[in-house]
Scaffold this motif. Structure first.
Motif, PDB file in Angstrom:
ATOM      1  N   ALA A 261      -8.543   1.711   1.823  1.00 55.00           N
ATOM      2  CA  ALA A 261      -7.245   1.096   2.113  1.00 55.00           C
ATOM      3  C   ALA A 261      -6.842   1.314   3.560  1.00 55.00           C
ATOM      4  O   ALA A 261      -6.359   0.387   4.234  1.00 55.00           O
ATOM      5  CB  ALA A 261      -6.183   1.643   1.164  1.00 55.00           C
ATOM      6  N   SER A 262      -7.032   2.523   4.077  1.00 52.36           N
ATOM      7  CA  SER A 262      -6.633   2.810   5.455  1.00 52.36           C
ATOM      8  C   SER A 262      -7.454   2.013   6.455  1.00 52.36           C
ATOM      9  O   SER A 262      -6.917   1.464   7.431  1.00 52.36           O
ATOM     10  CB  SER A 262      -6.782   4.305   5.749  1.00 52.36           C
ATOM     11  OG  SER A 262      -5.896   5.074   4.973  1.00 52.36           O
TER      12      SER A 262
ATOM     13  N   MET B  62       0.823  -1.212   0.000  1.00 56.05           N
ATOM     14  CA  MET B  62       0.000   0.000   0.000  1.00 56.05           C
ATOM     15  C   MET B  62       0.855   1.258   0.000  1.00 56.05           C
ATOM     16  O   MET B  62       0.581   2.217  -0.746  1.00 56.05           O
ATOM     17  CB  MET B  62      -0.924   0.001   1.210  1.00 56.05           C
ATOM     18  CG  MET B  62      -2.065  -0.995   1.136  1.00 56.05           C
ATOM     19  SD  MET B  62      -3.129  -0.862   2.604  1.00 56.05           S
ATOM     20  CE  MET B  62      -4.405  -2.060   2.212  1.00 56.05           C
TER      21      MET B  62
ATOM     22  N   LEU C 258      -4.846   6.835  -1.016  1.00 54.87           N
ATOM     23  CA  LEU C 258      -5.318   5.742  -1.876  1.00 54.87           C
ATOM     24  C   LEU C 258      -6.838   5.797  -2.084  1.00 54.87           C
ATOM     25  O   LEU C 258      -7.575   6.241  -1.207  1.00 54.87           O
ATOM     26  CB  LEU C 258      -4.902   4.395  -1.280  1.00 54.87           C
ATOM     27  CG  LEU C 258      -3.402   4.105  -1.298  1.00 54.87           C
ATOM     28  CD1 LEU C 258      -3.090   2.882  -0.463  1.00 54.87           C
ATOM     29  CD2 LEU C 258      -2.927   3.903  -2.750  1.00 54.87           C
TER      30      LEU C 258
ATOM     31  N   VAL D 285      -4.839  -6.949  -2.300  1.00 60.82           N
ATOM     32  CA  VAL D 285      -4.319  -5.669  -1.804  1.00 60.82           C
ATOM     33  C   VAL D 285      -4.289  -4.634  -2.920  1.00 60.82           C
ATOM     34  O   VAL D 285      -4.674  -3.471  -2.722  1.00 60.82           O
ATOM     35  CB  VAL D 285      -2.919  -5.856  -1.179  1.00 60.82           C
ATOM     36  CG1 VAL D 285      -2.297  -4.509  -0.835  1.00 60.82           C
ATOM     37  CG2 VAL D 285      -3.002  -6.731   0.067  1.00 60.82           C
ATOM     38  N   THR D 286      -3.845  -5.028  -4.108  1.00 56.77           N
ATOM     39  CA  THR D 286      -3.815  -4.058  -5.208  1.00 56.77           C
ATOM     40  C   THR D 286      -5.220  -3.569  -5.544  1.00 56.77           C
ATOM     41  O   THR D 286      -5.417  -2.388  -5.848  1.00 56.77           O
ATOM     42  CB  THR D 286      -3.136  -4.634  -6.460  1.00 56.77           C
ATOM     43  OG1 THR D 286      -3.858  -5.789  -6.917  1.00 56.77           O
ATOM     44  CG2 THR D 286      -1.691  -5.009  -6.191  1.00 56.77           C
TER      45      THR D 286
ATOM     46  N   ARG E  78      -5.651  -0.338  -7.597  1.00 57.98           N
ATOM     47  CA  ARG E  78      -4.525  -0.461  -8.519  1.00 57.98           C
ATOM     48  C   ARG E  78      -4.449  -1.871  -9.101  1.00 57.98           C
ATOM     49  O   ARG E  78      -3.407  -2.507  -9.126  1.00 57.98           O
ATOM     50  CB  ARG E  78      -3.219  -0.106  -7.807  1.00 57.98           C
ATOM     51  CG  ARG E  78      -3.083   1.348  -7.428  1.00 57.98           C
ATOM     52  CD  ARG E  78      -3.102   2.280  -8.652  1.00 57.98           C
ATOM     53  NE  ARG E  78      -2.127   1.899  -9.656  1.00 57.98           N
ATOM     54  CZ  ARG E  78      -0.849   2.271  -9.636  1.00 57.98           C
ATOM     55  NH1 ARG E  78      -0.413   3.055  -8.654  1.00 57.98           N
ATOM     56  NH2 ARG E  78      -0.036   1.890 -10.590  1.00 57.98           N
TER      57      ARG E  78
ATOM     58  N   LEU F 250      -1.137   6.395   2.946  1.00 56.28           N
ATOM     59  CA  LEU F 250      -2.290   5.492   2.782  1.00 56.28           C
ATOM     60  C   LEU F 250      -3.586   6.275   2.665  1.00 56.28           C
ATOM     61  O   LEU F 250      -4.537   5.825   2.021  1.00 56.28           O
ATOM     62  CB  LEU F 250      -2.354   4.486   3.930  1.00 56.28           C
ATOM     63  CG  LEU F 250      -1.677   3.137   3.642  1.00 56.28           C
ATOM     64  CD1 LEU F 250      -0.208   3.298   3.330  1.00 56.28           C
ATOM     65  CD2 LEU F 250      -1.893   2.171   4.791  1.00 56.28           C
TER      66      LEU F 250
ATOM     67  N   CYS G 168      -6.490  -1.079  -3.102  1.00 52.41           N
ATOM     68  CA  CYS G 168      -5.842   0.215  -3.368  1.00 52.41           C
ATOM     69  C   CYS G 168      -6.327   0.871  -4.662  1.00 52.41           C
ATOM     70  O   CYS G 168      -5.864   1.965  -5.003  1.00 52.41           O
ATOM     71  CB  CYS G 168      -4.330   0.029  -3.453  1.00 52.41           C
ATOM     72  SG  CYS G 168      -3.557  -0.475  -1.908  1.00 52.41           S
TER      73      CYS G 168
ATOM     74  N   LEU H 123       2.316   1.753  -3.477  1.00 52.16           N
ATOM     75  CA  LEU H 123       1.336   2.161  -4.483  1.00 52.16           C
ATOM     76  C   LEU H 123       0.822   3.580  -4.238  1.00 52.16           C
ATOM     77  O   LEU H 123       0.326   4.223  -5.160  1.00 52.16           O
ATOM     78  CB  LEU H 123       0.169   1.170  -4.505  1.00 52.16           C
ATOM     79  CG  LEU H 123       0.520  -0.258  -4.933  1.00 52.16           C
ATOM     80  CD1 LEU H 123      -0.726  -1.140  -4.953  1.00 52.16           C
ATOM     81  CD2 LEU H 123       1.203  -0.275  -6.301  1.00 52.16           C
ATOM     82  N   ALA H 124       0.943   4.065  -3.006  1.00 53.22           N
ATOM     83  CA  ALA H 124       0.491   5.415  -2.668  1.00 53.22           C
ATOM     84  C   ALA H 124       1.566   6.469  -2.879  1.00 53.22           C
ATOM     85  O   ALA H 124       1.307   7.655  -2.639  1.00 53.22           O
ATOM     86  CB  ALA H 124       0.023   5.447  -1.215  1.00 53.22           C
TER      87      ALA H 124
END
Length: 312
Positions: A215-216, A21, A312, A53-54, A59, A309, A57, A24-25
């Motif tokens: 995400a958070s 995360m 995201l 997870v992606t 993503r 995070l 996010c 990606l952020a």
């Protein structure tokens, strides 16, 4: 400023998810792909967990590749007792929409190292080093094309967390770790000595949850499950958040400190198998092969993690 190109090699794991995360952020980083390895849970789960997870996010464009399903020379040891049976216990799980890429993780890493400009790709292993060692052994021509390896693993003054002397990632595949540490690639090591200084205290987790985005909140839920094991084990408020230190070091190395040392991996002793023998005081005469990080500004680390995070 040019983006830093990275490949994350991982075995999620809630703390792996936090590292993904954070990467990606962070607009400073270009994630070329994420490769899965067996470790915290078996490969079928780590590959699914990365994709979950992606997608959490937003993503799902990031390609995910499955790699080694067992260590180079040993039976797989997993850590469901820490991470839960799925590896990401603590949230409602789902089947990711995007499938795994058909290419093997090792082939993907080799291809990227050969086709991206030499010295432009950093490898970020967050789990056992099986995939990375296989790359180095199978394609020696790429060794000098790697910008750097920044990994989470090992411990010295802190000792171990899976045995008295060994940290989990190194213990699972010590032969792979020996190959990686001996390859001559510039290497930065984030051992337990630094990760045990970034604790997921209740106040920090609640700050993260207060971001309010998907995400958070998901990460806060995961951490509330994940930290229960270490709180009982160490008697602390919160547990160590190991793997995001790798990404944080790429983003803000000034929050960390350490020194260049020789690091050798124990592969022969049943008593100390997987130990990272760090010559911190430079008494062996062996050449330095890793920057060993041992301290961090924990508040600055969590400020970065929570703020990123929230994007995201």
């Amino acid at each position: 400023m040019a983006l830093r190109k990275i490949i994350i090699d991982t075995d999620p794991g809630q703390d792996d998810a936090a590292a993904i995360m954070l990467a990606l952020a962070s607009p400073e980083l270009e994630v070329l792909g994420i490769t899965a390895v067996a470790g915290n849970v078996p490969l079928a789960l780590t590959g699914r967990n990365v994709r979950m997870v992606t997608e959490i996010c937003g993503r799902a464009d990031i390609p995910v590749y499955a790699g080694a399903d067992r260590p180079l020379a040993r039976k797989l040891v997993t850590a469901e007792h820490v991470h839960g049976k799925t590896g990401l216990d603590g949230i409602d799980l789902f089947e990711p929409a995007r499938p795994l890429e058909p290419e093997h993780a090792v082939d993907f890493i080799i291809e990227k190292l050969r086709t991206e400009p030499a010295g432009s790709v950093t490898l970020c292993p967050l789990g056992p080093l099986t995939n990375i060692a296989t790359v180095l052994e199978r394609a020696p021509d790429v060794v000098n094309r790697i910008k750097q390896i920044v990994l989470m693993g090992g411990g010295f003054f802190e000792g171990g967390n899976i045995t008295p002397s060994a940290e989990f990632n190194i213990y699972v595949d010590p032969e792979a770790a020996k190959i990686v540490f001996g390859a001559g690639v510039p290497l930065t090591m984030m051992p337990l000595d630094v990760t045990h200084k970034v604790l997921t205290t209740r106040a920090r987790v609640e700050r993260l949850r207060a971001n309010g985005n998907r995400a958070s909140v998901a990460m806060a839920d995961m951490l509330e499950f994940f930290e229960r094991f270490d709180e009982e084990k160490y008697g602390t408020d919160g547990g160590p958040l190991h793997d995001p230190t790798v990404i944080a070091w790429l983003l803000d190395p000034g929050m960390f400190s350490g020194r260049n040392c020789n690091v050798e991996i124990e592969t022969g002793s049943d008593l100390t198998l997987g130990a990272t023998v760090v010559d911190w005081w430079k008494v062996s005469g062996r050449p330095e092969n890793a920057l060993v990080v041992n301290d961090v500004d924990a508040d600055r680390f969590f400020d970065l993690l929570i703020e990123r995070l929230g994007r995201l």
